[in-house]
Motif scaffolding. Structure first.
Motif: not given
Length: 345
Positions: A169-196
């Protein structure tokens, strides 16, 4: 001022980022605007805020920080000069007054939070939109000893899909995490790669001489996945400046004003602080600048989030960008860390 690539994006952000969590509480709107102008003149192009700010969070000050920044953009007309970061709050932590408790990271709550932040910030887009802390129960804000808790939370896939809609929608350009863990970070990255879906370009976690726990698991993730650290609390709420030494509590200082901030004031932290401050003075360094320069120099750090309640403090913090620590100082820092590791995780 050094400029670094934000994740795998085409954005370059200053190695120091202007933090804003005191604006609307310890700092007035005019003081905040003066800070923005001073930081910009020094070369800072990166500013970080959150819907929850100022801190400590209270119902009667909620959202004032974003409003101040929005008023600045309206007055100066320089929104395009800034890389603007904000955050959506998560459940818990006594902030049920935010959006009437609609604090899950699901489609409806994310859409509402983004729209409200855009309105307050008086802008059409947010460059970096971060999840302030995980919706799921896990270790953050200094919690140690992970104990698994069952219970429902928005799936990370649903959260990413909702954020994807905001990017499209053009409302945000990029996303980031905060106060997260290695599991949370890697899971989010893997899901992003899998689904575009959008890929997290940064993670905003605490990092300072009293808390180097990021190095244990997340530093490798940040480096290999180009999801760099936006380091917050680099001065451990001012403890590493030496101003709280020997139990001193200066008037109007954060730890003096707010008794809830005890993360960095335990006896081991105070003992370690004394050693770091003594080391700085032994080498004719300002203790705060030494602490900041250490953080900024780490290869997994994209930007170091500095905060100040006066222009004098801000000037000193900005000047830390010009300081390169000697091999001797770095060796001494590691020696202290080895004997008193992470006293304030």
């Amino acid at each position: 001022m050094d400029y670094r690539q934000l994740g795998r994006t085409d954005l370059k952000v200053s190695s120091l980022c202007l933090g804003t969590m005191t604006w609307g509480e310890q700092n007035s709107a005019s003081e905040a605007i003066a800070q923005i102008e001073r930081a910009k003149a020094y070369g800072v192009n990166f500013i970080d805020t959150a819907e929850m700010y100022p801190v400590p969070p209270r119902a009667d000050t909620y959202s004032k920080t974003e409003q101040i920044i929005g008023d600045y953009f309206k007055q100066r007309g320089d929104r395009a000069d800034w890389v603007l970061a904000s955050k959506i709050a998560g459940p818990g932590n006594g902030i049920g007054y935010i959006r009437d408790g609609q604090l899950k990271h699901n489609r409806a709550h994310i859409a509402a939070a983004v729209d409200a932040s855009l309105q307050r910030l008086q802008t059409d887009w947010i460059d970096l939109y971060q999840l302030h802390w995980p919706e799921r129960p896990t270790n953050y804000f200094g919690q140690l000893g992970y104990r698994h808790q069952s219970g429902e939370f928005t799936s990370l896939a649903d959260t990413l899909e909702a954020l994807d809609e905001q990017v499209k929608a053009g409302k945000i350009r990029h996303i980031g995490l905060s106060n997260d863990t290695p599991w949370g970070t890697m899971t989010m990255l893997q899901l992003a790669e899998q689904h575009g879906w959008p890929r997290s370009v940064s993670i905003q976690n605490p990092y300072n001489l009293l808390n180097r726990s990021f190095e244990v698991g997340l530093a490798e993730v940040a480096t290999r996945e180009q999801c760099g650290l936006l380091a917050y609390s680099p001065l451990a709420f001012g403890m590493l400046s030496g101003k709280y030494a020997n139990g001193v509590r200066p008037a109007n200082a954060r730890i003096s004003l707010f008794s809830r901030f005890t993360r960095y004031t335990n006896p081991e932290s105070e003992a370690a602080c004394a050693r770091y401050v003594a080391l700085a003075r032994e080498h004719d360094l300002d203790p705060a600048q030494m602490a900041l320069a250490f953080v900024t120099a780490q290869p997994f750090v994209t930007s170091n989030i500095i905060g100040a309640t006066s222009l004098e403090q801000l000037d000193s913090n900005l000047a830390s960008s010009e300081l390169q620590l000697s091999a001797e100082v770095l060796k001494s820092i590691d020696a202290i860390h080895k004997t008193q590791p992470n006293p304030a995780p």
